[in-house]
Design a protein around this motif. Structure first.
Motif, mmCIF file in Angstrom:
data_model
loop_
_atom_site.group_PDB
_atom_site.id
_atom_site.type_symbol
_atom_site.label_atom_id
_atom_site.label_comp_id
_atom_site.label_asym_id
_atom_site.label_seq_id
_atom_site.Cartn_x
_atom_site.Cartn_y
_atom_site.Cartn_z
ATOM 1 N N GLY A 178 -5.714 -10.814 2.043
ATOM 2 C CA GLY A 178 -6.289 -9.968 1.011
ATOM 3 C C GLY A 178 -6.113 -10.591 -0.362
ATOM 4 O O GLY A 178 -5.335 -11.520 -0.565
ATOM 5 N N ARG A 179 -6.848 -10.064 -1.334
ATOM 6 C CA ARG A 179 -6.750 -10.586 -2.696
ATOM 7 C C ARG A 179 -5.502 -10.034 -3.364
ATOM 8 O O ARG A 179 -5.196 -8.844 -3.252
ATOM 9 C CB ARG A 179 -7.984 -10.186 -3.503
ATOM 10 C CG ARG A 179 -9.278 -10.777 -2.964
ATOM 11 C CD ARG A 179 -10.462 -10.360 -3.828
ATOM 12 N NE ARG A 179 -10.311 -10.854 -5.191
ATOM 13 C CZ ARG A 179 -11.178 -10.598 -6.161
ATOM 14 N NH1 ARG A 179 -12.266 -9.862 -5.913
ATOM 15 N NH2 ARG A 179 -10.989 -11.082 -7.372
ATOM 16 N N PRO A 180 -4.728 -10.879 -4.065
ATOM 17 C CA PRO A 180 -3.531 -10.391 -4.743
ATOM 18 C C PRO A 180 -3.896 -9.377 -5.827
ATOM 19 O O PRO A 180 -4.885 -9.546 -6.546
ATOM 20 C CB PRO A 180 -2.905 -11.648 -5.353
ATOM 21 C CG PRO A 180 -3.757 -12.793 -4.978
ATOM 22 C CD PRO A 180 -4.963 -12.289 -4.265
ATOM 23 N N GLY A 181 -3.085 -8.329 -5.936
ATOM 24 C CA GLY A 181 -3.293 -7.325 -6.959
ATOM 25 C C GLY A 181 -2.636 -7.729 -8.265
ATOM 26 O O GLY A 181 -2.008 -8.795 -8.375
ATOM 27 N N ALA A 182 -2.778 -6.841 -9.273
ATOM 28 C CA ALA A 182 -2.221 -7.147 -10.594
ATOM 29 C C ALA A 182 -0.703 -7.305 -10.527
ATOM 30 O O ALA A 182 -0.124 -8.197 -11.151
ATOM 31 C CB ALA A 182 -2.599 -6.042 -11.572
ATOM 32 N N ARG A 183 -0.035 -6.434 -9.740
ATOM 33 C CA ARG A 183 1.423 -6.523 -9.626
ATOM 34 C C ARG A 183 1.834 -7.819 -8.944
ATOM 35 O O ARG A 183 2.856 -8.416 -9.290
ATOM 36 C CB ARG A 183 1.961 -5.321 -8.852
ATOM 37 C CG ARG A 183 1.804 -3.986 -9.588
ATOM 38 C CD ARG A 183 2.349 -2.837 -8.770
ATOM 39 N NE ARG A 183 3.786 -2.966 -8.579
ATOM 40 C CZ ARG A 183 4.501 -2.159 -7.807
ATOM 41 N NH1 ARG A 183 3.905 -1.175 -7.139
ATOM 42 N NH2 ARG A 183 5.801 -2.309 -7.681
ATOM 43 N N ASP A 184 1.038 -8.265 -7.957
ATOM 44 C CA ASP A 184 1.338 -9.536 -7.292
ATOM 45 C C ASP A 184 1.277 -10.694 -8.279
ATOM 46 O O ASP A 184 2.118 -11.601 -8.250
ATOM 47 C CB ASP A 184 0.347 -9.784 -6.147
ATOM 48 C CG ASP A 184 0.441 -8.738 -5.050
ATOM 49 O OD1 ASP A 184 1.570 -8.372 -4.695
ATOM 50 O OD2 ASP A 184 -0.609 -8.266 -4.583
ATOM 51 N N ASP A 354 -10.875 -1.771 9.967
ATOM 52 C CA ASP A 354 -11.752 -2.690 9.230
ATOM 53 C C ASP A 354 -11.009 -3.419 8.119
ATOM 54 O O ASP A 354 -11.436 -4.495 7.677
ATOM 55 C CB ASP A 354 -12.933 -1.907 8.630
ATOM 56 C CG ASP A 354 -13.862 -1.351 9.697
ATOM 57 O OD1 ASP A 354 -13.862 -1.900 10.821
ATOM 58 O OD2 ASP A 354 -14.565 -0.357 9.419
ATOM 59 N N THR A 355 -9.917 -2.820 7.657
ATOM 60 C CA THR A 355 -9.164 -3.408 6.543
ATOM 61 C C THR A 355 -7.975 -4.247 7.014
ATOM 62 O O THR A 355 -7.216 -4.747 6.189
ATOM 63 C CB THR A 355 -8.663 -2.301 5.609
ATOM 64 O OG1 THR A 355 -7.869 -1.370 6.362
ATOM 65 C CG2 THR A 355 -9.823 -1.568 4.962
ATOM 66 N N ALA A 356 -7.779 -4.379 8.330
ATOM 67 C CA ALA A 356 -6.652 -5.168 8.838
ATOM 68 C C ALA A 356 -6.785 -6.618 8.411
ATOM 69 O O ALA A 356 -7.886 -7.158 8.284
ATOM 70 C CB ALA A 356 -6.589 -5.068 10.357
ATOM 71 N N SER A 357 -5.654 -7.255 8.186
ATOM 72 C CA SER A 357 -5.652 -8.671 7.815
ATOM 73 C C SER A 357 -6.361 -9.496 8.876
ATOM 74 O O SER A 357 -6.235 -9.227 10.073
ATOM 75 C CB SER A 357 -4.206 -9.154 7.667
ATOM 76 O OG SER A 357 -4.141 -10.565 7.647
ATOM 77 N N PRO A 358 -7.118 -10.515 8.463
ATOM 78 C CA PRO A 358 -7.770 -11.392 9.442
ATOM 79 C C PRO A 358 -6.785 -12.041 10.417
ATOM 80 O O PRO A 358 -7.155 -12.449 11.511
ATOM 81 C CB PRO A 358 -8.450 -12.447 8.568
ATOM 82 C CG PRO A 358 -8.637 -11.789 7.239
ATOM 83 C CD PRO A 358 -7.463 -10.877 7.070
ATOM 84 N N ARG A 359 -5.524 -12.136 10.012
ATOM 85 C CA ARG A 359 -4.517 -12.768 10.863
ATOM 86 C C ARG A 359 -3.850 -11.789 11.817
ATOM 87 O O ARG A 359 -3.010 -12.189 12.640
ATOM 88 C CB ARG A 359 -3.429 -13.403 9.996
ATOM 89 C CG ARG A 359 -3.902 -14.570 9.156
ATOM 90 C CD ARG A 359 -2.721 -15.346 8.617
ATOM 91 N NE ARG A 359 -1.958 -15.960 9.676
ATOM 92 C CZ ARG A 359 -0.751 -15.562 10.063
ATOM 93 N NH1 ARG A 359 -0.197 -14.512 9.502
ATOM 94 N NH2 ARG A 359 -0.111 -16.185 11.025
ATOM 95 N N ALA A 360 -4.184 -10.498 11.740
ATOM 96 C CA ALA A 360 -3.437 -9.486 12.486
ATOM 97 C C ALA A 360 -3.455 -9.733 13.986
ATOM 98 O O ALA A 360 -2.409 -9.725 14.640
ATOM 99 C CB ALA A 360 -3.982 -8.097 12.162
ATOM 100 N N GLN A 361 -4.651 -9.934 14.564
ATOM 101 C CA GLN A 361 -4.749 -10.080 16.007
ATOM 102 C C GLN A 361 -3.967 -11.292 16.505
ATOM 103 O O GLN A 361 -3.222 -11.215 17.486
ATOM 104 C CB GLN A 361 -6.216 -10.182 16.442
ATOM 105 C CG GLN A 361 -6.414 -10.247 17.954
ATOM 106 C CD GLN A 361 -5.928 -8.990 18.660
ATOM 107 O OE1 GLN A 361 -6.125 -7.888 18.161
ATOM 108 N NE2 GLN A 361 -5.292 -9.151 19.817
#
Length: 383
Positions: A178-184, A354-361
């Motif tokens: 996912g894209r890093p947020g402002a806090r990240d 649908d929002t799971a990380s692409p690496r989850a599986q």
């Protein structure tokens, strides 16, 4: 609770920071494996079943304990309850325990970090359960310790070691992609500093103490196996029932698995294998568990200790069913020699959100595929 470390005139040799019951358990396992003793000198009988809430102003143990455990307490009531029980076990072993209300308001982090600064600078060794924790990463910027130890925080340990080996930034597996947020972005310099400090050098030794499979070992990192010797010595052997028990997971709460698909899988798995009890993960929501009990007929059990200790004390089913999680690696070790079979059911790709990380599986498949001494269930089908 124990006074702040350093006020008794006996600075801690080792400081351990924990934020979950499993982390605290694995610090006790690490201390046992490395021969660190508390003031007791030897193990005492197990504490009573009811948890004791530490009293304000409780005196510190006598000088001599080689380990001080600092609990950075979360706000979740279930986690806090388990942590208090685990803290009692640590005290029973003779270790100092310092309970910090680290998240008790907007100013709590400043008071916690400020109060720990002196102990951090004096400590010769730092043990941590979650190198991804922003709290722990901040504390690492203060310490001068030459020895750093990472103990298991579940499956995240596998990802931490792999990221360290590849020189990547430290990101939890279910958030990666996912894209890093402002806090990240704001915290990025601290995270980078933590990663550098967790990289071995001529002046710094790094150890990973883990029951998880480590396939990518960073140069210079010492990997020590956790075989749950302390747990097996202190608890059990358990009484084994004829039925099956099912272990819950927080994959729904972390946004990886769809809630409806998960409940259907639990119902089918319990029916296929005759499970009667469901051991809830401490992060599972009350609403989800209420619905699960109503739709599956399972008895929902909310453990007051990590499952490794609950299973070792018993009673426990002859078969323990689980989805991909830490317990498929730890339960076979904790229950070694008891005859209990651990079986793991794969996560079907259609269960992912649908929002799971692409690496989850791939990550979850790796958790299952690398587990030792477990029976693999590739589909929910009759036993």
């Amino acid at each position: 609770m124990s006074p702040r470390a350093g006020r008794t005139g006996h600075p801690a040799h080792t400081l351990a920071f924990v934020e979950s019951p499993v982390q605290l358990l694995n610090v006790l396992e690490w201390a046992h494996a490395h021969g660190l003793h508390g003031t007791a000198g030897q193990a005492r009988p197990a504490p009573p079943a009811r948890a004791r809430r530490p009293a304000a102003g409780e005196p510190a143990p006598p000088a001599g304990a080689q380990l001080t455990l600092v609990v950075l307490s979360p706000t979740d009531p279930m986690t806090r309850g388990q942590l208090r029980r685990m803290a009692d076990l640590a005290r029973d072993e003779g270790y100092r325990v310092r309970w910090e209300e680290a998240r008790g308001g907007t100013t709590a982090p400043f008071h916690t970090i400020g109060g720990l600064a002196g102990s951090l600078r004096r400590a010769e060794r730092i043990v941590m359960g979650d190198p991804f924790s922003r709290y722990v990463q901040l504390l690492l910027t203060i310490t001068r310790a030459r020895d750093l130890v990472v103990v298991d925080d579940g499956t995240a340990t596998m990802e931490f070691v792999a990221q360290l080996a590849r020189g990547e930034r430290l990101v939890r597996w279910h958030r990666k992609g996912g894209r890093p947020g402002a806090r990240d972005l704001l915290f990025a310099p601290v995270s980078s500093s933590a990663r550098r400090r967790l990289t071995p050098s001529a002046h710094r030794r790094v150890e990973v103490f883990s029951s998880m499979p480590v396939t990518e070992t960073p140069d210079g990192v010492t990997v020590t196996a956790n075989d749950f010797a302390w747990t097996r010595a202190r608890f059990g052997p358990p009484r084994i029932t004829k039925g099956a028990d099912l272990v819950g997971t927080s994959l729904v709460e972390t946004g990886v698995v769809d809630g409806d698909r998960y409940l259907t899988a639990v119902r089918d798995l319990a029916k296929a294998h005759g499970a009667t009890r469901y051991f809830a993960h401490r992060r599972e929501s009350a609403g989800k568990l209420h619905r699960l009990a109503a739709e599956t007929g399972l008895e929902v059990v909310r453990p007051d200790l990590p499952l490794e200790l609950i299973a070792r004390r018993g009673p426990i089913g002859r078969t323990v069913l689980s989805f991909p999680s830490t317990v498929v690696h730890t339960l076979p070790l904790a229950l070694a020699g008891t005859g209990v079979r651990v079986a793991v059911c794969d996560i079907d790709p259609s269960w992912l959100t649908d929002t799971a990380s692409p690496r989850a599986q791939g990550f979850l498949s790796g958790v299952t595929g690398t587990a030792r001494d477990v029976h693999r269930l590739t589909a929910v089908s009759p036993a």
